[in-house]
Design an enzyme around this catalytic site. Structure first.
Site, PDB file in Angstrom:
ATOM      1  N   SER A  65       0.880  -1.096  -0.166  1.00 20.20           N
ATOM      2  CA  SER A  65       0.038   0.015  -0.110  1.00 20.20           C
ATOM      3  C   SER A  65       0.851   1.329  -0.066  1.00 20.20           C
ATOM      4  CB  SER A  65      -1.007   0.090   1.151  1.00 20.20           C
ATOM      5  OG  SER A  65      -1.609  -1.209   1.146  1.00 20.20           O
TER       6      SER A  65
HETATM    7  N1  SAH Z   1      -0.384  -4.681   3.967  1.00 21.19           N
HETATM    8  C1  SAH Z   1       0.036  -4.950   2.987  1.00 21.19           C
HETATM    9  C2  SAH Z   1      -0.868  -4.788   1.571  1.00 21.19           C
HETATM   10  C3  SAH Z   1      -0.881  -5.797   0.836  1.00 21.19           C
HETATM   11  S1  SAH Z   1      -1.937  -6.034  -0.704  1.00 21.19           S
HETATM   12  C4  SAH Z   1       1.488  -4.469   2.635  1.00 21.19           C
HETATM   13  O1  SAH Z   1       2.095  -3.520   3.446  1.00 21.19           O
HETATM   14  O2  SAH Z   1       2.142  -4.776   1.818  1.00 21.19           O
HETATM   15  C5  SAH Z   1      -3.093  -6.894   0.181  1.00 21.19           C
HETATM   16  C6  SAH Z   1      -2.975  -8.237   0.561  1.00 21.19           C
HETATM   17  O3  SAH Z   1      -4.121  -8.889   0.843  1.00 21.19           O
HETATM   18  C7  SAH Z   1      -2.295  -9.081  -0.843  1.00 21.19           C
HETATM   19  O4  SAH Z   1      -1.220  -9.511  -0.142  1.00 21.19           O
HETATM   20  C8  SAH Z   1      -3.273 -10.303  -0.778  1.00 21.19           C
HETATM   21  O5  SAH Z   1      -2.875 -11.527  -0.926  1.00 21.19           O
HETATM   22  C9  SAH Z   1      -4.085 -10.421   0.743  1.00 21.19           C
HETATM   23  N2  SAH Z   1      -5.471 -11.109   0.546  1.00 21.19           N
HETATM   24  C10 SAH Z   1      -6.431 -10.886  -0.355  1.00 21.19           C
HETATM   25  N3  SAH Z   1      -7.474 -11.673   0.031  1.00 21.19           N
HETATM   26  C11 SAH Z   1      -7.187 -12.146   1.133  1.00 21.19           C
HETATM   27  C12 SAH Z   1      -7.782 -13.031   1.955  1.00 21.19           C
HETATM   28  N4  SAH Z   1      -9.156 -13.607   1.769  1.00 21.19           N
HETATM   29  N5  SAH Z   1      -7.160 -13.471   3.125  1.00 21.19           N
HETATM   30  C13 SAH Z   1      -5.740 -13.160   3.496  1.00 21.19           C
HETATM   31  N6  SAH Z   1      -5.187 -12.535   2.716  1.00 21.19           N
HETATM   32  C14 SAH Z   1      -5.873 -11.801   1.460  1.00 21.19           C
END
Ligand code: SAH
Length: 214
Positions: A65
């Site tokens: 993000s």
């Molecule tokens: N907070 C993270 C943002 C990652 S983007 C950072 O700082 O890098 C969002 C993430 O949510 C992705 O890695 C994706 O794989 C995950 N995601 C999507 N659906 C999900 C689910 N149902 N359960 C767990 N993770 C999920």
């Protein structure tokens, strides 16, 4: 392990000033962003771009993000030391490390094995002792409930009831709700049947996906 140079530290200071101008005022959140080497959570090609206020690609077609979004979500939660915080969407682990710096006891769930493995390693290298889980965020972590705070870092089509059930009374959840574009919501659990919802504008996240084989 990458190196954290004076140049990186300078870029982080500049980023924090930019975040202040964009309305981030929580000093603990700003201190965390100034301290954490965000470039450690990215591929080496993003070594200095890491400190621009933008989302960047990580493994498995996902994104880390934007720093202002990480700061905004963190600020909304008003985390106090020792609180139990569940994060859905560990991704790179960067937001997780911010929560750790704020003194939270973090429980973070990721559905992609590649990201889970990498984030777990990176957090350990930086000595953050968050508990990380490979699994489906829609289910939350019933074995570790109830939580004081919840942060969802992927776009949820709706507020998952299983997660609301794992919040303490008085607990808060920050969640981007919507499909293509998400509305940032801060949800407070007033009682077992009542939620208070506040909205904080539109954001764009990768989708929160339903369980599938990983
Ligand atoms: N907070 C993270 C943002 C990652 S983007 C950072 O700082 O890098 C969002 C993430 O949510 C992705 O890695 C994706 O794989 C995950 N995601 C999507 N659906 C999900 C689910 N149902 N359960 C767990 N993770 C999920």
């Amino acid at each position: 392990m990458p190196i954290d140079t004076f140049q990186h530290k300078g870029l982080r200071k500049r980023l924090c000033n930019e975040l202040r101008e964009k309305g981030i005022s929580d000093e603990a959140v700003l201190a965390a962003i100034e301290k954490i080497p965000r470039h450690f959570f990215l591929e080496s090609t993003f070594d200095t771009i890491a400190y621009e206020d933008r989302a960047l690609p990580i493994l498995c077609d996902q994104t880390i993000s934007q720093p202002s979004t990480v700061a905004f979500q963190s600020q909304l939660l008003k985390i106090k030391r020792g609180e139990k915080v569940m994060e859905i969407g560990t991704g790179s682990g960067y937001q997780t490390s911010v929560l750790c710096e704020l003194g939270a006891q973090v429980f973070s769930v990721e559905r992609h094995k590649g990201l889970f493995d990498k984030a777990k390693r990176q957090l350990a290298e930086l000595h953050y002792n968050a508990k990380t889980f490979l699994g489906d965020g829609y289910k939350g972590l019933p074995a570790y409930a109830p939580f004081d705070k919840v942060i969802i870092t992927c776009g949820a089509p709706e507020v998952p009831q299983a997660i609301v059930d794992q919040m303490k009374i008085g607990a808060m959840m920050v969640i981007p709700v919507g499909n293509k574009i998400q509305e940032m919501r801060l949800i407070t659990k007033l009682s077992d049947t009542e939620l208070k919802t506040e909205s904080f504008g539109n954001f764009r996240f990768v989708p929160m996906l339903e369980k599938r084989k990983f």
